[in-house]
Motif scaffolding. Sequence first.
Motif, PDB file in Angstrom:
ATOM      1  N   ALA A  42      73.004 130.380  91.153  1.00  0.00           N
ATOM      2  CA  ALA A  42      74.362 128.870  91.516  1.00  0.00           C
ATOM      3  C   ALA A  42      73.560 128.113  92.097  1.00  0.00           C
ATOM      4  O   ALA A  42      73.247 128.651  93.329  1.00  0.00           O
ATOM      5  N   LEU A  43      73.521 126.588  92.044  1.00  0.00           N
ATOM      6  CA  LEU A  43      73.581 125.739  92.983  1.00  0.00           C
ATOM      7  C   LEU A  43      74.546 125.505  93.717  1.00  0.00           C
ATOM      8  O   LEU A  43      75.769 125.671  93.488  1.00  0.00           O
ATOM      9  N   SER A  44      74.156 125.012  94.883  1.00  0.00           N
ATOM     10  CA  SER A  44      74.801 124.282  95.889  1.00  0.00           C
ATOM     11  C   SER A  44      75.640 123.235  94.920  1.00  0.00           C
ATOM     12  O   SER A  44      75.410 122.118  94.166  1.00  0.00           O
ATOM     13  N   ARG A  45      76.784 122.688  95.824  1.00  0.00           N
ATOM     14  CA  ARG A  45      77.817 121.628  95.565  1.00  0.00           C
ATOM     15  C   ARG A  45      76.867 120.403  95.745  1.00  0.00           C
ATOM     16  O   ARG A  45      76.716 119.594  94.559  1.00  0.00           O
ATOM     17  N   ASP A  46      76.358 119.963  96.585  1.00  0.00           N
ATOM     18  CA  ASP A  46      74.907 119.440  96.527  1.00  0.00           C
ATOM     19  C   ASP A  46      74.428 119.584  95.884  1.00  0.00           C
ATOM     20  O   ASP A  46      73.423 118.195  95.148  1.00  0.00           O
ATOM     21  N   ASP A  69      73.231 116.310  93.167  1.00  0.00           N
ATOM     22  CA  ASP A  69      71.740 115.595  92.983  1.00  0.00           C
ATOM     23  C   ASP A  69      71.500 116.318  91.048  1.00  0.00           C
ATOM     24  O   ASP A  69      70.968 114.765  90.938  1.00  0.00           O
ATOM     25  N   VAL A  70      71.757 116.774  90.912  1.00  0.00           N
ATOM     26  CA  VAL A  70      71.820 117.119  89.323  1.00  0.00           C
ATOM     27  C   VAL A  70      72.569 115.683  88.669  1.00  0.00           C
ATOM     28  O   VAL A  70      72.501 115.028  87.462  1.00  0.00           O
ATOM     29  N   LEU A  71      73.560 116.115  88.346  1.00  0.00           N
ATOM     30  CA  LEU A  71      74.497 114.561  88.006  1.00  0.00           C
ATOM     31  C   LEU A  71      74.201 113.067  88.146  1.00  0.00           C
ATOM     32  O   LEU A  71      73.456 112.050  87.354  1.00  0.00           O
ATOM     33  N   THR A 124      72.861 105.101  93.457  1.00  0.00           N
ATOM     34  CA  THR A 124      74.110 105.991  92.793  1.00  0.00           C
ATOM     35  C   THR A 124      74.978 106.847  93.888  1.00  0.00           C
ATOM     36  O   THR A 124      75.946 106.358  94.076  1.00  0.00           O
ATOM     37  N   ARG A 125      74.121 107.118  94.709  1.00  0.00           N
ATOM     38  CA  ARG A 125      74.424 108.520  95.423  1.00  0.00           C
ATOM     39  C   ARG A 125      75.034 107.342  96.968  1.00  0.00           C
ATOM     40  O   ARG A 125      76.474 108.036  97.242  1.00  0.00           O
ATOM     41  N   GLN A 126      75.017 106.598  97.128  1.00  0.00           N
ATOM     42  CA  GLN A 126      75.276 105.856  98.807  1.00  0.00           C
ATOM     43  C   GLN A 126      76.462 104.916  98.228  1.00  0.00           C
ATOM     44  O   GLN A 126      77.921 104.810  98.863  1.00  0.00           O
ATOM     45  N   ALA A 127      76.365 104.556  96.293  1.00  0.00           N
ATOM     46  CA  ALA A 127      77.764 103.533  96.400  1.00  0.00           C
ATOM     47  C   ALA A 127      79.207 104.208  96.576  1.00  0.00           C
ATOM     48  O   ALA A 127      79.661 104.171  96.255  1.00  0.00           O
ATOM     49  N   TYR A 128      79.073 105.818  95.490  1.00  0.00           N
ATOM     50  CA  TYR A 128      79.548 106.348  95.430  1.00  0.00           C
ATOM     51  C   TYR A 128      80.275 106.957  96.870  1.00  0.00           C
ATOM     52  O   TYR A 128      82.027 107.134  97.083  1.00  0.00           O
ATOM     53  N   GLU A 129      79.592 107.367  97.943  1.00  0.00           N
ATOM     54  CA  GLU A 129      79.756 107.672  99.065  1.00  0.00           C
ATOM     55  C   GLU A 129      80.785 106.726  99.787  1.00  0.00           C
ATOM     56  O   GLU A 129      81.464 106.593 100.433  1.00  0.00           O
ATOM     57  N   GLN A 130      80.436 105.005  99.338  1.00  0.00           N
ATOM     58  CA  GLN A 130      80.784 104.373 100.419  1.00  0.00           C
ATOM     59  C   GLN A 130      82.269 104.243  99.580  1.00  0.00           C
ATOM     60  O   GLN A 130      83.221 103.529  99.818  1.00  0.00           O
ATOM     61  N   LEU A 131      82.137 104.487  98.461  1.00  0.00           N
ATOM     62  CA  LEU A 131      83.528 103.541  97.033  1.00  0.00           C
ATOM     63  C   LEU A 131      84.418 105.078  97.389  1.00  0.00           C
ATOM     64  O   LEU A 131      85.450 105.193  97.895  1.00  0.00           O
ATOM     65  N   ARG A 132      84.101 106.561  97.936  1.00  0.00           N
ATOM     66  CA  ARG A 132      84.341 107.880  97.912  1.00  0.00           C
ATOM     67  C   ARG A 132      85.545 107.310  99.759  1.00  0.00           C
ATOM     68  O   ARG A 132      86.513 107.505  99.689  1.00  0.00           O
ATOM     69  N   LEU A 133      84.495 106.735 100.232  1.00  0.00           N
ATOM     70  CA  LEU A 133      84.500 106.061 101.911  1.00  0.00           C
ATOM     71  C   LEU A 133      86.249 105.187 101.882  1.00  0.00           C
ATOM     72  O   LEU A 133      87.062 105.791 102.988  1.00  0.00           O
TER      73      LEU A 133
END
Length: 202
Positions: free
Chosen positions: A12-16, A20-22, A56-65
């Motif tokens: 199984a893959l971890s959430r992180d 990463d895949v997505l 994309t990961r950083q942009a998502y984190e910014q919007l999530r924050l």
Amino acid sequence: MNDSDNTLMTGALSRDEELDVLFGVINRFIGYFTRQAVPRTGNDTSVEYPFVAMDTRQAYEQLRLARSYLQDRGLFRPGLKCIDIGCGIGNILLLAELLEFDVFGIEKDPASLQIARNLVGERQVAEVDIWTFAGLADFDVLYYFRPFCEKTRQVTFERLVEQQCKPGAILIANRKMDEGIDTDPRFLRIAEALPIWCKIGR
């Protein structure tokens, strides 16, 4: 539990890892559209960038924050307005939309504009230059990824956005050139490691 169940669990893959895949898949699509837009850019590349995709990961984190900051204060509700200033192909708008913001982008480069409209809708993206756009005070979250490669124009742009955004708005300002915002009493930095501020005063 049988042996096949054990195999599935240990593989199984971890959430992180799943993220990463997505994000990897998303980045492949962004790369595809970027290769279409950049060679046809109408921007003056001596002072402006053609479309450059934010990580994309950083942009998502910014919007999530930004969403979490509003939510923690009881201020978030689906449909709060988010603008991407210089939205390029619309990739940030898609992320913000999935986080339940009502999204809007402005873009003056025809090569990127049509892709963004195809992705998020004709009414969500306006063909307009930041210097003539008068609606920044309507938005709850404002996002940009440095549109100008020439410092004087970039700093002028940053100050324009900071002046026009409303108190209570969240500003996500990637690759800022003017560091004065951190000593500006109108703004409170809400993420130490990321360029995100809340405007707390006029």
